[in-house]
Design an enzyme around this catalytic site. Structure first.
Site, PDB file in Angstrom:
ATOM      1  N   GLU A   1      39.658  23.737  51.613  1.00 28.75           N
ATOM      2  CA  GLU A   1      38.302  24.354  50.859  1.00 28.75           C
ATOM      3  C   GLU A   1      38.525  24.121  49.427  1.00 28.75           C
ATOM      4  OE1 GLU A   1      37.322  28.291  51.737  1.00 28.75           O
ATOM      5  OE2 GLU A   1      36.698  27.814  53.764  1.00 28.75           O
TER       6      GLU A   1
ATOM      7  N   LYS B   1      38.870  25.266  45.681  1.00 31.19           N
ATOM      8  CA  LYS B   1      39.384  26.468  45.048  1.00 31.19           C
ATOM      9  C   LYS B   1      38.562  26.613  43.858  1.00 31.19           C
ATOM     10  CE  LYS B   1      43.449  29.171  43.809  1.00 31.19           C
ATOM     11  NZ  LYS B   1      42.849  29.884  42.833  1.00 31.19           N
TER      12      LYS B   1
ATOM     13  N   ARG C   1      36.572  36.442  41.928  1.00 26.42           N
ATOM     14  CA  ARG C   1      36.480  36.835  43.422  1.00 26.42           C
ATOM     15  C   ARG C   1      35.606  37.975  43.621  1.00 26.42           C
ATOM     16  NH1 ARG C   1      41.425  36.890  47.520  1.00 26.42           N
ATOM     17  NH2 ARG C   1      40.294  37.289  49.624  1.00 26.42           N
TER      18      ARG C   1
ATOM     19  N   ARG D   1      38.156  41.679  42.969  1.00 25.28           N
ATOM     20  CA  ARG D   1      39.351  41.439  43.501  1.00 25.28           C
ATOM     21  C   ARG D   1      40.291  42.636  43.551  1.00 25.28           C
ATOM     22  NH1 ARG D   1      43.861  36.982  42.875  1.00 25.28           N
ATOM     23  NH2 ARG D   1      45.647  38.262  43.128  1.00 25.28           N
TER      24      ARG D   1
ATOM     25  N   GLU E   1      33.476  33.360  45.494  1.00 27.88           N
ATOM     26  CA  GLU E   1      34.048  33.075  44.207  1.00 27.88           C
ATOM     27  C   GLU E   1      32.794  32.871  43.358  1.00 27.88           C
ATOM     28  OE1 GLU E   1      37.177  33.557  43.625  1.00 27.88           O
ATOM     29  OE2 GLU E   1      37.683  32.451  41.946  1.00 27.88           O
TER      30      GLU E   1
ATOM     31  N   PHE F   1      33.061  32.081  50.797  1.00 29.72           N
ATOM     32  CA  PHE F   1      34.273  31.607  51.771  1.00 29.72           C
ATOM     33  C   PHE F   1      34.740  32.286  53.053  1.00 29.72           C
ATOM     34  CE2 PHE F   1      36.272  33.424  47.773  1.00 29.72           C
ATOM     35  CZ  PHE F   1      37.393  34.280  48.458  1.00 29.72           C
TER      36      PHE F   1
ATOM     37  N   ARG G   1      49.361  38.896  51.015  1.00 29.08           N
ATOM     38  CA  ARG G   1      49.525  37.414  50.721  1.00 29.08           C
ATOM     39  C   ARG G   1      50.530  36.647  51.808  1.00 29.08           C
ATOM     40  NH1 ARG G   1      49.090  35.242  45.980  1.00 29.08           N
ATOM     41  NH2 ARG G   1      49.555  37.031  44.791  1.00 29.08           N
TER      42      ARG G   1
ATOM     43  N   LYS H   1      47.547  27.743  48.560  1.00 30.74           N
ATOM     44  CA  LYS H   1      46.740  27.235  47.546  1.00 30.74           C
ATOM     45  C   LYS H   1      47.511  25.993  47.219  1.00 30.74           C
ATOM     46  CE  LYS H   1      48.229  30.787  44.776  1.00 30.74           C
ATOM     47  NZ  LYS H   1      48.102  32.120  43.851  1.00 30.74           N
TER      48      LYS H   1
HETATM   49  P1  AMP Z   1      45.021  32.900  43.029  1.00 23.64           P
HETATM   50  O1  AMP Z   1      44.341  33.834  42.324  1.00 23.64           O
HETATM   51  O2  AMP Z   1      45.680  32.033  42.127  1.00 23.64           O
HETATM   52  O3  AMP Z   1      46.259  33.583  43.768  1.00 23.64           O
HETATM   53  O4  AMP Z   1      44.210  32.159  44.170  1.00 23.64           O
HETATM   54  C1  AMP Z   1      43.477  32.849  45.105  1.00 23.64           C
HETATM   55  C2  AMP Z   1      42.125  33.048  44.593  1.00 23.64           C
HETATM   56  O5  AMP Z   1      41.398  31.822  44.771  1.00 23.64           O
HETATM   57  C3  AMP Z   1      41.504  33.843  45.374  1.00 23.64           C
HETATM   58  O6  AMP Z   1      41.581  35.423  45.480  1.00 23.64           O
HETATM   59  C4  AMP Z   1      39.945  33.727  45.317  1.00 23.64           C
HETATM   60  O7  AMP Z   1      39.279  34.314  44.200  1.00 23.64           O
HETATM   61  C5  AMP Z   1      39.927  32.199  44.570  1.00 23.64           C
HETATM   62  N1  AMP Z   1      39.165  31.220  45.544  1.00 23.64           N
HETATM   63  C6  AMP Z   1      38.560  30.232  45.383  1.00 23.64           C
HETATM   64  N2  AMP Z   1      38.043  29.508  46.028  1.00 23.64           N
HETATM   65  C7  AMP Z   1      38.421  29.971  47.369  1.00 23.64           C
HETATM   66  C8  AMP Z   1      38.200  29.846  48.698  1.00 23.64           C
HETATM   67  N3  AMP Z   1      37.585  28.876  49.148  1.00 23.64           N
HETATM   68  N4  AMP Z   1      38.756  30.586  49.602  1.00 23.64           N
HETATM   69  C9  AMP Z   1      39.734  31.386  49.092  1.00 23.64           C
HETATM   70  N5  AMP Z   1      39.878  31.852  47.894  1.00 23.64           N
HETATM   71  C10 AMP Z   1      39.370  31.102  47.311  1.00 23.64           C
END
Ligand code: AMP
Length: 586
Positions: A250, A252, A257, A272, A302, A342, A419, A425
């Site tokens: 998907e 990102k 969030r 979040r 998001e 999502f 996590r 990611k």
């Molecule tokens: P990170 O903040 O770098 O740990 O990345 C995870 C975050 O990506 C999640 O907390 C979401 O806010 C964001 N996100 C964006 N698009 C998506 C998606 N399609 N699925 C899940 N998370 C997503």
């Protein structure tokens, strides 16, 4: 239950440097607490009255607190302020003045926890004209009846500076031992907590009905779930291998969030970090009311800033203008948003968290009527690394950070609060470890010299090790700070100051100043190396060595949105180190 009992426990907890001892002190306190009070005691030990998502804080300003101390002790505000300048801690000063006072006075009726909680609650909820006087009167009333030790902790509680370091996981450990027959029970408690975000409610349930009550916890609309989080990898091939050869990739999206709850036609939005952010996004609420085709729903999205005319995505920084309490209408017009959904966690009576991802996504697609501003995250099902790479480039070109690749296995449940490898990611930066950034916890500082005399020369930074629930140092960083940063840092960090190394911090280095692990900053590092000094992932790569980040630079980004436990983990740093070695070797 008398408050002196709790204050005594706090004193002991504060004195220990060992986490195990901290937990066992808490176990003792919880065991001695009645079923009716246990929820309140749990909140109080974390310096709160309610779970965070309720959004009610005591938040008494120091000035008001000083006035109350003055009224309760008979000393004037100037004297108290002067003492605070000496001790650096209003709690300690309060204790000192109450000691002086008790030499003259007699102890009135002792403070009990229920009464104290109810007064604190009235203080927290007081609003409007006359509220300042009401708060002062209630606080002075409590202090007048408090022992010096109780006074110290009451003041710290109301001014938001209790900070015993009682992390959620420590409380869960203590509850498992106190009511679940031992640490094995923790996983049930953890799930109950992860789907309710309410430690007090979990504590009350298990104190009353034992561990079975935790096993029966259910998702409930209005109570946010702790968000599921993604691991990271740096190549499509590795991702596919990890996800069993096939995944749902998907986009990102690069925004904020949002967990949206709908009930009785009303939308509530949680961040979040589970703050209630409904008032910040009236537009998102309207959009969801229109799009969600069910009565009761919990979905995740998001929220991204978009161009009002083209609906193209805008950089993350633009969305940050929406983080405000006032001028929301103007900001809404200037920085419009789109929602990319999502996940679906609950729809009309069915808890979807234990359903596999493809089922959840299928339900999400059915329940959302899409339009230009409310969309379902763009995705592909693929088992081809080449296709994944192309989709990634496509995502980046569209304004996304990269991809989140999701497991399509039957057991790919929504793992709240965790996590894990069900979501991985894949971001642009990760392709080159030289530009990779990490989020680290400030655990100590070293005094500066020369031009930096009077401020810090460097900060001691740590990664989080979730299994042991500790912070392990990984680097010392003195680069990248502006003059303004440097000037403001000592004041900014004052509230986090402690006289010794925090029990959850592991460090071989002896910092000049120690902090509670609470502040997270973003760092860009040039290299990861084996290190004899730092304790991050010690013994994992080589016996006797840890990992260190070399040539770190502060990016200017204070990660206020992250709790210390959300910082980059030691395991992730091991992953980055290994993947870099692989590249060098190939
Ligand atoms: P990170 O903040 O770098 O740990 O990345 C995870 C975050 O990506 C999640 O907390 C979401 O806010 C964001 N996100 C964006 N698009 C998506 C998606 N399609 N699925 C899940 N998370 C997503």
């Amino acid at each position: 239950m008398r408050y002196s009992h709790i204050a005594n426990a706090y004193e002991k907890i504060e004195a220990t440097t060992k986490r195990l001892e901290m937990t066992s002190l808490l176990v003792d306190l919880l065991r001695q607490t009645s079923e009716e009070l246990i929820g309140k005691v749990v909140y109080l030990t974390q310096g709160k009255l309610y779970p965070d998502f309720v959004g009610i804080e005591i938040g008494i300003a120091e000035k008001l607190a000083i006035r109350a101390v003055s009224r309760a002790t008979g000393y004037n505000e100037r004297e108290i302020k002067a003492d605070v300048a000496l001790t650096g801690d209003l709690g300690v000063s309060t204790e000192r003045f109450l000691k002086k006072k008790t030499q003259k006075a007699f102890f009135p009726e002792p403070l009990d926890v229920a009464g104290l909680y109810s007064d604190l609650d009235s203080m927290a909820k007081a609003t409007g004209s006359g509220s300042i006087e009401l708060k002062t009167r209630l606080l002075a009333g409590l202090l007048a009846r408090a022992s010096p030790q109780e006074g110290k902790y009451i003041i710290r509680t109301v001014t938001g500076s209790l900070r015993l370091g009682m992390a959620d996981m420590t409380v869960l450990d203590a509850l498992a031992v106190a009511f679940g027959g031992g640490k094995d029970a923790r996983r049930y408690l953890e799930r109950a907590y992860n789907i309710s975000s309410d430690l007090g409610r979990v504590a009350t349930a298990v104190a009353k009905q034992g561990i079975e009550a935790a096993k029966m916890f259910e998702v409930s609309v209005g109570e946010p779930l702790r968000p599921m989080q993604a691991e990271r990898l740096s190549s499509p091939a590795e991702i596919l291998e990890k996800l069993g050869g096939r995944c749902m990739a998907e986009f990102k999206y690069d925004g904020e969030r949002i967990q949206a709850h709908k009930r009785k036609g009303q939308i509530t939005l949680f961040s979040r970090r589970l703050e209630n952010i409904t008032d910040q996004y009236p537009d998102a609420c309207r959009m969801l009311v229109r799009s969600v085709q069910a009565e009761e729903v919990i979905v995740e999205a998001e929220c991204v800033a978009v161009d009002a005319d083209t609906e193209e995505m805008r950089p993350f920084q633009e969305l940050m203008h929406r983080r405000r309490k006032y001028g929301i209408k103007e900001a809404m017009e200037e920085y419009p948003i789109a929602l990319f959904l999502f996940d679906a966690l609950y729809i009309d009576g069915s808890d979807l968290t234990l359903k596999p991802y493809l089922v959840r996504r299928g339900r999400l697609e059915k329940v959302i009527e899409q339009d230009g501003r409310v969309r379902i995250a763009q995705s592909i099902l693929t088992s081809d690394p080449e296709e994944l790479e192309q989709f990634f480039e496509n995502a980046v070109e569209t304004g996304c950070e990269g991809l989140v690749c999701k497991s399509v296995a039957k057991d790919a449940v929504y793992h709240a609060g965790t996590r894990g490898w069900l979501w991985i990611k894949y971001k642009r930066d990760y392709k080159s470890d030289l530009t990779d950034s990490v989020d680290l916890v400030v655990v100590g500082a070293f005094h500066g010299r020369g031009k930096r005399a009077g401020t810090y020369g460097a900060l001691l930074l740590a990664a989080y090790a979730p299994e042991q629930d500790i912070f392990q140092t990984v680097t010392k960083c003195g680069t990248g700070f502006t003059d303004e940063d440097l000037r403001d840092l000592p004041e900014k960090m004052k509230a986090h100051h402690i006289p010794h190394r925090h029990p959850r911090v592991h460090s071989k280095l002896k910092a000049d100043v120690w902090f509670k692990p609470e502040v997270v900053i973003e760092i860009r590092g040039a290299e990861i190396t084996l290190s004899p000094i730092h304790l991050c992932a010690e013994d994992i790569i080589r016996a006797g060595s840890g990992l260190a980040i070399r040539f770190p630079r502060f990016t200017g980004n204070y990660r206020l949105d992250k709790a210390a436990e959300d910082a980059t983990s030691a395991e992730q740093i091991v992953g980055m180190y290994r993947s870099r070695l692989k590249k060098l070797g190939s």
